[in-house]
Motif scaffolding. Structure first.
Motif, PDB file in Angstrom:
ATOM      1  N   LEU A   1       0.830  -1.209   0.000  1.00 17.32           N
ATOM      2  CA  LEU A   1       0.000   0.000   0.000  1.00 17.32           C
ATOM      3  C   LEU A   1       0.863   1.257   0.000  1.00 17.32           C
ATOM      4  CD1 LEU A   1      -2.748  -1.106   2.552  1.00 17.32           C
ATOM      5  CD2 LEU A   1      -3.003  -0.872   0.078  1.00 17.32           C
ATOM      6  N   THR A   2       1.960   1.214   0.713  1.00 22.24           N
ATOM      7  CA  THR A   2       2.880   2.357   0.740  1.00 22.24           C
ATOM      8  C   THR A   2       3.488   2.578  -0.641  1.00 22.24           C
ATOM      9  OG1 THR A   2       3.397   1.986   3.068  1.00 22.24           O
ATOM     10  CG2 THR A   2       4.981   3.284   1.790  1.00 22.24           C
ATOM     11  N   LYS A   3       3.909   1.493  -1.286  1.00 17.48           N
ATOM     12  CA  LYS A   3       4.521   1.594  -2.610  1.00 17.48           C
ATOM     13  C   LYS A   3       3.525   2.131  -3.635  1.00 17.48           C
ATOM     14  CE  LYS A   3       7.163  -1.165  -5.944  1.00 17.48           C
ATOM     15  NZ  LYS A   3       7.733  -2.511  -6.247  1.00 17.48           N
ATOM     16  N   GLU A   4       2.243   1.756  -3.481  1.00 14.54           N
ATOM     17  CA  GLU A   4       1.211   2.178  -4.427  1.00 14.54           C
ATOM     18  C   GLU A   4       0.613   3.539  -4.072  1.00 14.54           C
ATOM     19  OE1 GLU A   4      -1.626  -1.014  -4.602  1.00 14.54           O
ATOM     20  OE2 GLU A   4      -0.081  -2.515  -4.994  1.00 14.54           O
ATOM     21  N   CYS A   5       1.116   4.151  -3.005  1.00 20.07           N
ATOM     22  CA  CYS A   5       0.664   5.485  -2.565  1.00 20.07           C
ATOM     23  C   CYS A   5      -0.836   5.523  -2.290  1.00 20.07           C
ATOM     24  CB  CYS A   5       1.041   6.562  -3.587  1.00 20.07           C
ATOM     25  SG  CYS A   5       2.828   6.727  -3.833  1.00 20.07           S
ATOM     26  N   ILE A   6      -1.351   4.459  -1.693  1.00 23.63           N
ATOM     27  CA  ILE A   6      -2.759   4.400  -1.321  1.00 23.63           C
ATOM     28  C   ILE A   6      -2.903   4.917   0.113  1.00 23.63           C
ATOM     29  CG2 ILE A   6      -4.712   2.848  -0.857  1.00 23.63           C
ATOM     30  CD1 ILE A   6      -3.636   1.037  -3.076  1.00 23.63           C
ATOM     31  N   PRO A   7      -3.796   5.891   0.356  1.00 22.25           N
ATOM     32  CA  PRO A   7      -3.947   6.449   1.710  1.00 22.25           C
ATOM     33  C   PRO A   7      -4.655   5.454   2.631  1.00 22.25           C
ATOM     34  CG  PRO A   7      -5.562   7.421   0.238  1.00 22.25           C
ATOM     35  CD  PRO A   7      -4.687   6.573  -0.614  1.00 22.25           C
ATOM     36  N   TYR A   8      -3.888   4.790   3.459  1.00 22.26           N
ATOM     37  CA  TYR A   8      -4.453   3.754   4.315  1.00 22.26           C
ATOM     38  C   TYR A   8      -4.168   4.057   5.780  1.00 22.26           C
ATOM     39  CZ  TYR A   8       0.100   1.689   5.395  1.00 22.26           C
ATOM     40  OH  TYR A   8       1.371   1.482   5.864  1.00 22.26           O
ATOM     41  N   GLU A   9      -4.893   3.372   6.646  1.00 22.62           N
ATOM     42  CA  GLU A   9      -4.627   3.441   8.079  1.00 22.62           C
ATOM     43  C   GLU A   9      -4.733   2.026   8.644  1.00 22.62           C
ATOM     44  OE1 GLU A   9      -2.943   4.372  10.645  1.00 22.62           O
ATOM     45  OE2 GLU A   9      -3.458   6.441  10.096  1.00 22.62           O
ATOM     46  N   VAL A  10      -4.306   1.866   9.890  1.00 21.09           N
ATOM     47  CA  VAL A  10      -4.201   0.546  10.512  1.00 21.09           C
ATOM     48  C   VAL A  10      -5.051   0.491  11.773  1.00 21.09           C
ATOM     49  CG1 VAL A  10      -2.627  -1.196  11.446  1.00 21.09           C
ATOM     50  CG2 VAL A  10      -1.829   0.407   9.675  1.00 21.09           C
ATOM     51  N   GLY A  11      -5.814  -0.582  11.909  1.00 23.38           N
ATOM     52  CA  GLY A  11      -6.484  -0.883  13.174  1.00 23.38           C
ATOM     53  C   GLY A  11      -5.931  -2.182  13.712  1.00 23.38           C
ATOM     54  N   GLN A  12      -5.520  -2.188  14.972  1.00 23.57           N
ATOM     55  CA  GLN A  12      -4.892  -3.378  15.549  1.00 23.57           C
ATOM     56  C   GLN A  12      -5.595  -3.809  16.829  1.00 23.57           C
ATOM     57  OE1 GLN A  12      -0.830  -1.746  15.722  1.00 23.57           O
ATOM     58  NE2 GLN A  12      -0.167  -3.518  14.544  1.00 23.57           N
ATOM     59  N   ALA A  13      -5.603  -5.119  17.036  1.00 27.49           N
ATOM     60  CA  ALA A  13      -6.074  -5.686  18.309  1.00 27.49           C
ATOM     61  C   ALA A  13      -5.066  -6.741  18.733  1.00 27.49           C
ATOM     62  CB  ALA A  13      -7.460  -6.293  18.153  1.00 27.49           C
ATOM     63  N   PHE A  14      -4.595  -6.653  19.954  1.00 19.78           N
ATOM     64  CA  PHE A  14      -3.635  -7.619  20.472  1.00 19.78           C
ATOM     65  C   PHE A  14      -4.376  -8.666  21.294  1.00 19.78           C
ATOM     66  CE2 PHE A  14      -1.260  -3.768  19.624  1.00 19.78           C
ATOM     67  CZ  PHE A  14      -0.157  -4.264  18.934  1.00 19.78           C
ATOM     68  N   PHE A  15      -4.087  -9.922  21.003  1.00 18.51           N
ATOM     69  CA  PHE A  15      -4.820 -11.009  21.648  1.00 18.51           C
ATOM     70  C   PHE A  15      -4.687 -10.990  23.166  1.00 18.51           C
ATOM     71  CE2 PHE A  15      -4.747 -14.006  17.696  1.00 18.51           C
ATOM     72  CZ  PHE A  15      -5.543 -13.090  17.029  1.00 18.51           C
ATOM     73  N   LYS A  16      -3.573 -10.512  23.667  1.00 18.87           N
ATOM     74  CA  LYS A  16      -3.360 -10.478  25.118  1.00 18.87           C
ATOM     75  C   LYS A  16      -4.398  -9.616  25.830  1.00 18.87           C
ATOM     76  CE  LYS A  16       0.027  -6.710  24.873  1.00 18.87           C
ATOM     77  NZ  LYS A  16      -0.799  -5.697  25.513  1.00 18.87           N
ATOM     78  N   ASP A  17      -5.065  -8.734  25.060  1.00 14.30           N
ATOM     79  CA  ASP A  17      -6.069  -7.842  25.638  1.00 14.30           C
ATOM     80  C   ASP A  17      -7.490  -8.366  25.476  1.00 14.30           C
ATOM     81  OD1 ASP A  17      -4.036  -6.024  26.294  1.00 14.30           O
ATOM     82  OD2 ASP A  17      -4.134  -5.107  24.292  1.00 14.30           O
ATOM     83  N   THR A  18      -7.654  -9.567  24.874  1.00 10.15           N
ATOM     84  CA  THR A  18      -8.994 -10.123  24.675  1.00 10.15           C
ATOM     85  C   THR A  18      -9.280 -11.215  25.698  1.00 10.15           C
ATOM     86  OG1 THR A  18      -8.243 -11.780  23.075  1.00 10.15           O
ATOM     87  CG2 THR A  18      -8.876  -9.627  22.202  1.00 10.15           C
ATOM     88  N   ALA A  19     -10.498 -11.262  26.153  1.00 15.10           N
ATOM     89  CA  ALA A  19     -10.867 -12.204  27.219  1.00 15.10           C
ATOM     90  C   ALA A  19     -10.720 -13.655  26.774  1.00 15.10           C
ATOM     91  CB  ALA A  19     -12.301 -11.935  27.678  1.00 15.10           C
ATOM     92  N   ARG A  20     -11.099 -13.960  25.525  1.00 20.31           N
ATOM     93  CA  ARG A  20     -11.055 -15.353  25.056  1.00 20.31           C
ATOM     94  C   ARG A  20      -9.613 -15.878  25.023  1.00 20.31           C
ATOM     95  NH1 ARG A  20     -14.748 -18.699  22.384  1.00 20.31           N
ATOM     96  NH2 ARG A  20     -13.847 -20.788  22.346  1.00 20.31           N
TER      97      ARG A  20
END
Length: 466
Positions: A364-383
Motif C-alpha cells: 500500500l505504501t509503494k502504491e501510494c494508497i492512503p491507508y490506516e491501521v487498526g490493531q487488536a492484540f490477543f493479550k487484551d482479549t478475554a477469550r
C-alpha cells in the motif's frame, strides 16, 4: 489391454483432482480418476498438508501441557518422540483416505490405481493397475498431478540423516539437532514442529527476512517467536555442500560457516509432477520447474486438456487447488459458475499460526494508497486469556477516506479461522466493504472474533482527528 471411454479423465486425486472429478460427476459426466499411490488423497493427504498439520496440532498440545501451570497439578512436563506424534498423524491420514474413498464411490467415479502416461491428447495409458495396463479415452483430461520437493543432485538424499519434506515423514527417531535449509512456508512449519519437540533447529534462509511476501510486522513476529523457541535463524546464506557421515550431517555455507547437526531437512523449492506423464505425446511441454502453462480458464495450449493445482504453480495451496479443480470442471461442462482463483487467503501453520488476505503495508505504501491501521492484540482479549493463548494480533488495513478494507493480517492462535470474517467483508461490493461493519455488528463475547471490533475501533480512533 482393456480400453474404457469416459467424458472426463482426471490424473491425480489430491484436492485439485478431487474438485474436478466431483464437480464433473455432479454435472452428469462419466468420470475416471487415476492415482499413482496406493490410496486416494494425493500428496496433500499422504505427504503434505494433512500429516504436517496433524503433527503441528499434536505438538501444540504438548507445548500447552508442558507450559500451562494448571497441568502441573496433573504431572511433570512430558517429552514425546517424533514417531509418537507421527502415529497420531497417520490415524488422521487413514480417516481422510476412508472419507475420500467414499466420495468417489457415492458419486460413481471410477478410480484407477497406477501410473498415467499420455498416448495422445485424448488417451491415457494407466500402467500397473490390479488388472494390468489399461487405456482410458476421454473428451477432456484434467492434469492434477501436484508437485514434489526439488532435490539438487549434489546432495545425497539416500543418506539416512538427510531428508526432504516428503521423506521426513519416515523419520523414526527424534534428533537432538536439525538443520532446515530454505525458510519458506514448509520450512517454517517444520521448524515450529521440531522446536516444539525440543529439537535445536538451525533455519537457513537464502533471503534477508522470513516469508517476505507477508506483511513486515507479521514476518517480524514470526521471527521473534521462532527464536524464542531456540530456533537459530541465519539469513542471506547459501549452501556450498551438505555431507552426511555416521554421526550426522555437516553443512558448509558459502559464507564460510560450518554447521553440524544430527539430521538435515531440505525445504527449498518444488517441482511439478509432469516428467513421467509423457506429455509430449499430447502436444504439451513443461517449463524448467515441471509446471504447465494455462490460460485464465485452466486450459493448457491443447484445448481438451486442463491443468490445476500445484502442477501449474502459484499459489500451491490445497484450498486453492480444490477450487481450481472445481472451476476447471465447471468450464469443461459449460456451467455458468466458473471463476478464476486469484484471491486466496494465506494459511501458514507455524506455532503460532499466520493467515492473511489482501494488501500488505509495504504494498500500500509503494502504491501510494492512503491507508490506516487498526490493531487488536490477543493479550487484551478475554477469550485469549481464558484459553491461555495470549500471543498474537489482528491487523486491519483500510482506506483512510472510504473505510474500505484493503488487507487483513493475523498472527496467533486460530489465525487461519479468524481471517475469514474479514475476508467475507472484503468480498462485498461497493460501500458494503467497510470497516464500520465491525463496529455496527455485535459479536459474541468472549470470542477471538471480537478482535475485529477492537481493531476497528482502534482504526477509527486513529483517523478521528484528521
Amino acid at each position: 489391454m482393456a480400453v474404457y471411454d469416459y467424458d472426463v479423465v482426471v490424473i491425480g486425486s489430491g484436492p485439485a483432482g478431487e474438485g474436478a472429478a466431483m464437480n464433473a460427476a455432479k454435472h452428469g459426466r462419466r468420470v475416471a480418476i487415476i492415482e499413482e499411490q496406493e490410496a486416494v488423497g494425493g500428496n496433500c493427504t499422504h505427504k503434505g498438508t494433512i500429516p504436517s498439520k496433524a503433527l503441528r496440532h499434536s505438538v501444540k498440545q504438548i507445548i500447552e501441557f508442558n507450559t500451562n501451570p494448571m497441568f502441573r497439578d496433573i504431572g511433570e512436563p512430558r517429552w514425546f518422540s517424533f514417531s509418537k506424534v507421527l502415529n497420531r498423524a497417520e490415524k488422521v491420514m487413514a480417516n481422510q483416505v476412508m472419507l475420500r474413498t467414499n466420495f468417489y464411490a457415492r458419486n460413481r467415479v471410477d478410480v484407477y490405481f497406477g501410473s498415467a502416461q499420455f498416448k495422445d491428447q485424448n488417451t491415457v495409458l494407466v500402467k500397473g493397475t490390479a488388472k494390468g495396463d489399461e487405456e482410458l479415452r476421454a473428451k477432456n483430461i484434467v492434469i492434477a498431478t501436484g508437485s514434489r520437493p526439488y532435490c539438487p543432485p549434489d546432495i545425497d538424499f539416500n543418506h539416512p540423516r538427510i531428508y526432504n519434506s516428503d521423506t521426513i515423514l519416515k523419520l523414526s527417531h527424534t534428533p537432538r539437532t536439525m538443520i532446515i535449509y530454505g525458510a519458506g512456508v514448509i520450512a517454517c512449519e517444520y521448524a515450529s514442529i521440531f522446536s516444539g519437540l525440543g529439537v535445536k533447529v538451525d533455519l537457513i534462509d537464502t533471503r534477508d527476512r522470513l516469508l517476505s511476501f507477508l506483511d513486515g510486522e507479521i514476518s517480524d513476529a514470526l521471527s521473534y517467536h521462532l527464536r524464542n523457541t531456540s530456533v537459530k535463524i541465519r539469513h542471506n546464506e547459501e549452501y556450498d555442500s551438505v555431507i552426511g557421515d555416521g554421526h550426522g550431517v555437516i553443512m558448509n555455507l558459502k559464507s564460510g560457516k560450518r554447521i553440524r547437526a544430527d539430521s538435515f531437512l531440505w525445504c527449498n523449492g518444488r517441482t511439478g509432477n509432469t516428467d513421467k506423464l509423457n506429455i509430449e505425446a499430447a502436444g504439451l511441454e513443461a517449463n524448467n520447474r515441471g509446471q504447465l502453462e494455462i490460460d485464465d480458464h485452466y486450459r493448457t495450449k491443447v484445448e481438451s486438456i486442463y491443468a490445476v493445482g500445484d502442477v501449474i504453480g502459484w499459489p500451491s495451496l490445497a484450498s486453492a487447488a480444490l477450487d481450481q479443480g472445481r472451476s476447471a470442471a465447471a468450464d469443461l461442462v459449460g456451467a455458468d459458475n466458473f471463476r478464476y482463483i486469484n484471491e486466496v487467503p494465506t494459511g501458514i501453520y507455524t506455532i503460532p499460526e499466520i493467515s492473511s488476505i489482501g494488501k500488505t503495508e509495504e504494498e500500500l505504501t509503494k502504491e501510494c494508497i492512503p491507508y490506516e491501521v487498526g490493531q487488536a492484540f490477543f493479550k487484551d482479549t478475554a477469550r485469549a486469556q481464558i484459553s491461555s493463548q495470549p500471543v498474537g494480533m489482528l491487523k486491519i488495513l483500510f482506506h483512510r477516506e472510504t473505510l474500505a478494507i484493503l488487507g487483513i493480517h493475523c498472527f496467533g492462535d486460530q489465525a487461519s479461522e479468524i481471517v475469514h470474517i474479514g475476508q467475507a467483508i472484503m468480498r462485498q461490493e461497493g460501500k458494503a466493504n467497510t470497516l464500520e461493519y465491525f463496529v455496527n455488528t455485535t459479536f459474541n463475547y468472549p470470542t477471538m472474533a471480537e478482535a475485529y471490533r477492537v481493531a476497528a475501533i482502534a482504526g477509527l480512533n486513529r483517523i478521528s482527528n484528521l
